[in-house]
Every structure is written in structure tokens, then in C-alpha cells.
Design an enzyme around this catalytic site. Structure first.
Site, short mmCIF file in Angstrom:
data_model
loop_
_atom_site.label_atom_id
_atom_site.label_comp_id
_atom_site.label_asym_id
_atom_site.label_seq_id
_atom_site.Cartn_x
_atom_site.Cartn_y
_atom_site.Cartn_z
N THR A 59 -5.73 -2.78 -5.16
CA THR A 59 -5.11 -2.50 -3.85
C THR A 59 -3.82 -1.69 -3.94
OG1 THR A 59 -4.03 -4.67 -3.96
CG2 THR A 59 -6.10 -4.52 -2.73
N TYR A 60 -3.36 -1.34 -5.12
CA TYR A 60 -2.13 -0.56 -5.22
C TYR A 60 -2.35 0.82 -4.58
CZ TYR A 60 -0.01 -3.81 -8.62
OH TYR A 60 0.53 -4.90 -9.26
N SER A 61 -1.52 1.12 -3.59
CA SER A 61 -1.58 2.40 -2.89
C SER A 61 -3.00 2.74 -2.45
CB SER A 61 -0.99 3.53 -3.76
OG SER A 61 0.38 3.32 -3.96
#
Length: 335
Positions: A59-61
Site C-alpha cells: 500500500t505504500y504510495s
């Protein structure tokens, strides 16, 4: 560069890990994250310094962190077995259900452009999914060759113990790493989680080893985009500012004594405490140079005691609290 094995595996990692939250399309998660060209430069510099360990998350960026990391490794023609890639699962529909784990690993592998992960980490503890379901699903991935080893992230000690016991009882893959919130300004996991990990031979790879930069400079607030806009960091540290500033001052004092930077003292403390590979989030190549130089800084037991002497209990920041009536409450986000 110095290297060490993860847990009981033969996976050899640099004693610094690059946190890929710094990489990704700006605005999808943080305004201060680096676009692809800037991300590639940092990744290439890390590789040049001998750093082979990279930590990201699904889910990072909005997934662009994984995309940028995989793209940079491919463009630099880095052989897959020359790097150790870790990603995480939890902040997605279904959290740690079997269906979610099997779905999310495919997305991570595709974005990273690889057939397998060296390390797959559960991003938090899932109160809604049976422990057996989660650990069985992770074991499936290991058996299928999609994951070499598994790890866990911020949670309470009893939760980690219970998950490990379920895996042990069923002959499944057990966690080899713990990615928890740990630095000179936040040491709550020393009470239970870290002793459990050390007893089990689980490697520590803490996030936020520099307390969002507060251990890198004497001033609490500095004039950078991240310092001005990182609401997650503000939530983790600002409420304890007054009692933590004297600790920051001692880091500065030891840095001056040894003629090194505050960052190097803060990282040297991590290794003195038995940490395998602290995770550093860097937006400048010079940050990596400074971090690698910290490997040469060796603190004495007296130095460690001096740095730790003023610490007082803090509110839990990292693990997820659970209220059956209200549901789960995310105490903070990562790094």
C-alpha cells in the site's frame, strides 16, 4: 558494508535496510515521497554502497513504491539473487485472511517484477482473522516458492508469541524477523516484544530508527517538506517532545564527543542493542553515506547507559489496539 543472516535463514542482508516508503508518486500517500528518477538515484546509490536489503509494502504510495523499486532494479540490471526484497500485507481489503494474502502477494510480485519475495511481512496483527488461517496462508506461500521467509511488524508481544506457537504446533513456517517501532525516543517494546524475539532468534529490523529525524538534529522542527507535512510523525512524537528533548541533547553531546553526526550515534545505538538491520528512509544520497559511516561508530556500555538514562514510559505507538465495541484502532502509521 557489513552483513548478517535473517533469523535462522541463510538470507544474508546488509546491516542497513532501505525503507521504500520514501519512493512513490508524490501525493498518493505523502507529499514528500520521491518520483521515479529521484527514487532510482537513491536505489542505485544504496547498491553502490553495498546495501542489498529493501523494504516496501503493497500500500505504500498506492503501489507505486513497489513499482519504482522493481523498475529501478531492472533498469540497473541487478541480478535477482543480489538483492533481498521485503514487502508487507495487511492494509488491504480482507487484512490477513487467506484470500487476501494469496491475492495481495500476486499484486506485489507483479509490481516488483519478480517471481518471489525474500521476506513477506504481516504489516499489523489482524483481530478479525483466525491465527491458524493467517499462518497457514503464509506457509502456503513458502511451500509454493513465492516467499523465502516470513516476518511480522508492530504488535503486542503476546500476539507475536501466539502466532509463532500456532505455526510451531502445525509445522508451518515461523517468523524470522520483526519490523517494529524502536529508537532512543520509543523503547516500549523492550518490555516484552524484543525479549521474545531475541529468545526465539528472530532478527530485529526496526522502522523509524531516527524517530522521524528527531534524533538527527538538535532542533525538534526543521525546515524540510517532510518535517512540515508528515502528520504521522507528528502524531508519534510531538506529544512527548518535552520529555524527549533531553535525550536528543545527549545524542548531540555524544556526537560532539566522538566527532560524528547525531544520526551516526542513533544508528550505532541500534546495533549496540542487537538490532540486525535498522530501516532508513532516505531522500538524499548523502543520508545513505552518513548511515553507512555509522557502522564504524562503536558505543561503549557506558555510552549506551548514558543515552538511555532519561527515558520514561511512552504511549504505545505502532501496535493496533482493539476494542470489541469500537473495532480496531490504528495507533499510528509506519515510519
Amino acid at each position: 558494508m557489513e552483513y548478517a543472516n535473517l533469523g535462522h535463514t541463510d538470507i544474508k542482508v546488509s546491516k542497513l535496510c532501505i525503507g521504500a516508503m520514501s519512493f512513490g508518486k508524490p501525493g498518493t500517500m505523502h507529499d514528500w515521497s520521491l518520483d521515479y528518477p529521484a527514487s532510482e538515484k537513491i536505489i542505485q546509490h544504496a547498491l553502490d554502497l553495498g546495501i542489498n536489503f529493501f523494504d516496501t509494502a503493497n500500500t505504500y504510495s498506492a503501489g507505486t513504491s513497489e513499482e519504482y523499486l522493481g523498475r529501478a532494479l531492472k533498469s540497473n540490471q541487478i541480478a535477482r539473487d543480489q538483492v533481498v526484497l521485503a514487502s508487507k500485507v495487511y492494509f488491504n481489503p480482507g487484512h490477513l485472511s487467506s484470500a487476501a494474502i494469496h491475492r495481495e502477494i500476486e499484486g506485489s510480485l507483479k509490481r516488483l517484477g519478480t517471481d518471489y519475495l525474500d521476506l513477506y511481512i504481516i504489516h499489523r496483527f489482524d483481530y478479525e482473522t483466525p491465527l491458524e488461517e493467517t499462518m497457514a496462508a503464509l506457509n502456503d506461500l513458502v511451500k509454493a516458492g513465492k516467499v523465502r521467509a516470513i516476518g511480522a511488524s508492530a504488535m503486542y508481544g503476546y500476539q507475536f508469541q501466539n502466532l509463532q506457537q500456532v505455526a510451531k504446533d502445525n509445522g508451518w513456517a515461523q517468523f524470522q524477523t520483526m519490523e517494529n517501532h524502536y529508537n532512543l525516543l520509543y523503547r516500549e517494546d523492550e518490555r516484552e516484544l524484543i525479549p521474545i524475539c531475541k529468545q526465539m532468534g528472530v532478527s530485529l529490523m526496526p522502522y523509524s530508527p531516527l524517530a522521524a529525524g528527531h534524533l538527527s538534529h538538535r532542533e525538534w522542527q526543521v525546515d524540510t517538506l517532510r518535517s512540515q507535512t508528515d502528520r504521522v510523525a507528528m502524531g508519534k512524537y510531538d506529544r512527548a517532545k518535552n520529555k524527549d528533548l533531553p535525550i536528543v541533547a545527549r545524542v548531540d553531546e555524544l556526537a560532539q564527543k566522538y566527532g560524528v553526526s547525531m544520526t551516526q550515534i542513533a544508528l550505532a545505538w541500534q546495533w549496540a542493542k542487537g538490532v540486525t538491520a535498522p530501516i532508513i528512509g532516505s531522500t538524499k544520497a548523502s543520508h545513505l553515506d552518513e548511515a553507512v559511516a555509522a557502522l564504524a561508530v562503536k558505543l561503549t556500555p557506558a555510552d549506551v547507559d548514558y543515552l538511555e538514562e532519561l527515558y520514561t514510559p511512552h504511549e504505545i505507538r505502532g501496535a493496533i489496539a482493539h476494542n470489541p465495541a469500537a473495532g480496531t484502532v490504528l495507533i499510528d502509521e509506519k515510519k
